[in-house]
Design a protein around this motif. Structure first.
Motif, PDB file in Angstrom:
ATOM      1  N   ALA A 147       0.845  -1.194   0.000  1.00  0.00           N
ATOM      2  CA  ALA A 147       0.000   0.000   0.000  1.00  0.00           C
ATOM      3  C   ALA A 147       0.881   1.246   0.000  1.00  0.00           C
ATOM      4  N   ALA A 148       0.375   2.304  -0.610  1.00  0.00           N
ATOM      5  CA  ALA A 148       1.048   3.604  -0.588  1.00  0.00           C
ATOM      6  C   ALA A 148       0.344   4.467   0.445  1.00  0.00           C
ATOM      7  N   SER A 149       1.097   5.334   1.125  1.00  0.00           N
ATOM      8  CA  SER A 149       0.490   6.160   2.161  1.00  0.00           C
ATOM      9  C   SER A 149       0.911   7.617   2.004  1.00  0.00           C
ATOM     10  N   VAL A 150       0.024   8.491   2.429  1.00  0.00           N
ATOM     11  CA  VAL A 150       0.313   9.924   2.485  1.00  0.00           C
ATOM     12  C   VAL A 150      -0.356  10.447   3.756  1.00  0.00           C
ATOM     13  N   GLY A 151       0.346  11.345   4.462  1.00  0.00           N
ATOM     14  CA  GLY A 151      -0.201  11.838   5.715  1.00  0.00           C
ATOM     15  C   GLY A 151       0.359  13.199   6.094  1.00  0.00           C
ATOM     16  N   ALA A 152      -0.284  13.812   7.074  1.00  0.00           N
ATOM     17  CA  ALA A 152       0.137  15.117   7.589  1.00  0.00           C
ATOM     18  C   ALA A 152      -0.088  15.127   9.092  1.00  0.00           C
TER      19      ALA A 152
END
Length: 178
Positions: A147-152
């Protein structure tokens, strides 16, 4: 009569061929929800909030690697490390992280809480800091194991005889479920 049979045969063949081009309704993949080892490797960046006169308060970039245990579809916890290059030098994070997934499908929103130490290899005694880092993001399932993830998030660091510094952060990475 021959024209009608020929027309019917052509129509039947064209419908059969065009029907094969339509993909069946297959479910989208979701990350393996069973318990087991998982690793999440992320590129991280942070921009300092407030004054930038304190050392290690302007911003950073680097990478982190979390190795953990996925207890079930919802809970994931682990320990991580990495290299973070600040405006004034290198800090090495050693942290614990817990993630709670809000939905389990192809697109998985999550909340994360991390905290630990930022080790300063050039001044270990006076330059080491503690930090907390609440964040959120989404993971996009590529297949059952990847899975690819992006966060802040928001990172706050503090230490003995060191002014507190806060950062707005962003991460982009890849998760692999063994």
């Amino acid at each position: 009569m021959k024209k009608a049979v020929l027309f019917a045969l052509i129509a039947f063949i064209s419908m059969s061929v065009s029907g094969q081009l339509v993909k069946p309704n297959s479910p989208k993949p979701s990350l393996d929800g069973g318990s087991g080892y998982i690793t999440i490797n992320e590129f991280a960046t942070g921009y300092g909030l407030g004054g930038h006169t304190t050392p290690y308060s302007k911003g950073y970039f680097g990478f982190t690697s979390l190795h953990g245990y996925q207890a079930n579809e919802i809970f994931l916890f682990g320990a991580g490390t990495g290299l973070l290059f600040y405006n004034d030098g290198l800090l090495i994070p050693l942290y614990l992280d817990m993630r709670v997934r809000l939905r389990f499908a192809a697109l998985i929103p999550y909340l994360s809480g991390a905290g630990g130490m930022l080790l300063n290899p050039s001044d270990f005694n006076a330059g080491t800091r503690m930090f907390i880092h609440p964040s959120g993001g989404v993971m996009y399932t590529i297949n059952k194991k990847l899975a690819a993830s992006v966060g802040a998030g928001l990172q706050i660091q503090m230490g003995a005889n060191i002014s507190r510094a806060s950062f707005v952060t962003g991460k982009i990475g890849v998760a692999y479920k063994f």
